[in-house]
Write an enzyme that holds these catalytic residues in place. Structure first.
Site, PDB file in Angstrom:
ATOM      1  N   HIS A   1    -101.344 -21.185   3.900  1.00 26.75           N
ATOM      2  CA  HIS A   1     -99.979 -20.362   3.168  1.00 26.75           C
ATOM      3  C   HIS A   1     -99.525 -21.306   2.413  1.00 26.75           C
ATOM      4  CE1 HIS A   1     -96.639 -17.727   3.097  1.00 26.75           C
ATOM      5  NE2 HIS A   1     -96.041 -18.102   4.404  1.00 26.75           N
TER       6      HIS A   1
ATOM      7  N   ARG B   1     -88.106 -20.284  -1.133  1.00 24.78           N
ATOM      8  CA  ARG B   1     -89.456 -19.716  -1.538  1.00 24.78           C
ATOM      9  C   ARG B   1     -89.591 -18.898  -2.832  1.00 24.78           C
ATOM     10  NH1 ARG B   1     -92.659 -17.763   2.546  1.00 24.78           N
ATOM     11  NH2 ARG B   1     -93.761 -17.208   0.817  1.00 24.78           N
TER      12      ARG B   1
ATOM     13  N   ASP C   1     -93.761 -24.038  13.762  1.00 22.98           N
ATOM     14  CA  ASP C   1     -94.144 -22.542  13.192  1.00 22.98           C
ATOM     15  C   ASP C   1     -94.253 -21.805  14.531  1.00 22.98           C
ATOM     16  OD1 ASP C   1     -94.886 -20.145  11.891  1.00 22.98           O
ATOM     17  OD2 ASP C   1     -96.837 -21.153  11.307  1.00 22.98           O
TER      18      ASP C   1
ATOM     19  N   CYS D   1     -90.973 -22.306   8.769  1.00 27.75           N
ATOM     20  CA  CYS D   1     -91.152 -21.197   7.908  1.00 27.75           C
ATOM     21  C   CYS D   1     -90.551 -19.960   8.055  1.00 27.75           C
ATOM     22  CB  CYS D   1     -92.658 -21.274   7.710  1.00 27.75           C
ATOM     23  SG  CYS D   1     -93.709 -20.604   9.128  1.00 27.75           S
TER      24      CYS D   1
ATOM     25  N   ARG E   1    -101.456 -10.858   0.629  1.00 26.56           N
ATOM     26  CA  ARG E   1    -101.292 -11.634   1.931  1.00 26.56           C
ATOM     27  C   ARG E   1    -102.462 -10.838   2.911  1.00 26.56           C
ATOM     28  NH1 ARG E   1     -96.001 -12.524   5.747  1.00 26.56           N
ATOM     29  NH2 ARG E   1     -96.001 -14.188   4.328  1.00 26.56           N
TER      30      ARG E   1
ATOM     31  N   GLN F   1     -95.619 -21.263   1.014  1.00 26.62           N
ATOM     32  CA  GLN F   1     -94.848 -21.791   1.860  1.00 26.62           C
ATOM     33  C   GLN F   1     -94.536 -23.216   1.650  1.00 26.62           C
ATOM     34  OE1 GLN F   1     -92.961 -19.915   4.431  1.00 26.62           O
ATOM     35  NE2 GLN F   1     -91.908 -22.117   4.531  1.00 26.62           N
TER      36      GLN F   1
END
Ligand code: CP
Ligand code: NVA
Length: 308
Positions: A133, A292, A224, A264, A106, A136
């Site tokens: 992402h 996830r 988001d 998310c 990340r 996700q």
């Protein structure tokens, strides 16, 4: 365990093709239903997980995916390795690859992932960057498959920032036949190059400025945070800009009668989504969060088998 040397990486969803995505989602669902069938593909192997930013879901789900595949997850804080400061990104990547079967990271700057994957032959997985992402998006597609009974031809309305999450959704939608409409305030739309790339993959991506028009007929709404990690100095300006782009009961009522709601997470109740909607009966965010782990486990298996 085999790995396609130099050929496998997952920095954005379109690093895999539609048939691989279908297989990945099918296997994620199958292993979710039958955990005893999960193979110990990673037995005797480590996976390096580098985080330059905080995480609840991504770290934990990826650690558990590695563990349940029989491997050993190694969590490394970004400050420890100091990409580009303590030593070059490529040197960190080469070092981690000499101990580990896969590197996941990340990062603030997507270019860090490009540099890592260019320096090693083990798969490199994007656990969130400024641009994408993708892990996700895999979980999001798995969730839509479960709650809508399929993905192809379904309609998803994304409300809010045309950010990393929205970009990966655009690619995931394009590869799976999901129709995507994105509604954002002026100046915060999905990047033109993302829209063009997704459309070139055969995706239906519409950009609509009016959120009420955007959600009409949608099977699912998605939002988001207004301010992503790394953009904290813009928080106040973004609160003003995004004020009309909140997923609340009114917007949900304008969508399809049975529309579900995704986020998310982490969520900011009262900003991009109201507590009433997030905690309400049409929210599937906890199923989405659980997915996830199922999605990333299936991804890791695909990469280790040299299938991407
Ligand atoms: N959705 C997501 O990536 O959550 P974390 O930032 O907690 O990992
Ligand atoms: N867009 C958000 C997603 C967090 C999971 C961020 O980048 O901070």
């Amino acid at each position: 365990m085999t790995s396609a040397a130099g050929a496998s990486r997952f920095l954005e969803v379109d690093d895999i093709d539609p048939s691989q995505l279908t297989m990945l989602l099918e296997r994620a669902a199958s292993w979710k239903a039958h955990p005893s069938e999960v193979p110990d593909l990673l037995a005797g192997h480590g996976v390096a997980l580098v985080f330059e930013k905080p995480s609840a879901r991504t770290r934990t789900s990826t650690e558990m995916a590695v563990f349940t595949l029989g491997g050993h997850p190694i969590y490394i804080r970004g400050e420890e390795v100091g990409f580009g400061e303590r030593e070059p990104v490529e040197d960190v990547a080469r070092t981690l690859a000499s101990y580990c079967a896969l590197i996941a990271a990340r990062v603030f700057d997507h270019a860090t992932l490009e540099s890592m994957s260019g320096a090693v032959t083990v798969p490199v997985v994007n656990l969130l960057s400024d641009r994408a992402h993708p892990c996700q998006a895999l979980a999001d597609l798995l969730t839509l498959r479960e709650v809508l009974g399929g993905i192809e031809g379904r309609r998803l309305a994304y409300v809010g920032d045309g950010n990393n999450v929205a970009a990966s959704l655009a690619f995931g939608a394009a590869l799976s036949g999901l129709e995507l409409v994105v509604t954002s305030p002026p100046g915060f739309e999905l990047d033109d190059d993302v829209v063009e790339r997704a459309r070139n993959l055969g995706g239906t991506v519409e950009l609509v400025s009016d959120p009420y028009e955007a959600v009409r007929g949608a099977d699912a709404l998605y939002t988001d945070v207004w301010t992503s990690m790394g953009q904290e100095s813009e928080t106040e300006a973004r609160r003003v800009a995004f004020a009309g782009y909140r997923v609340d009961a009114g917007l949900l009522a304008a969508a399809g009668q049975d529309a579900v709601v995704l986020h998310c997470l982490p969520a900011h109740r009262g900003e991009e989504i109201t507590a009433q909607v997030l905690d309400g009966p049409r929210s599937v965010v906890w199923q989405q969060a659980e997915n996830r782990m199922h999605a990333v486990r299936s991804l890791i298996a695909l990469l280790l088998e040299g299938g991407a």
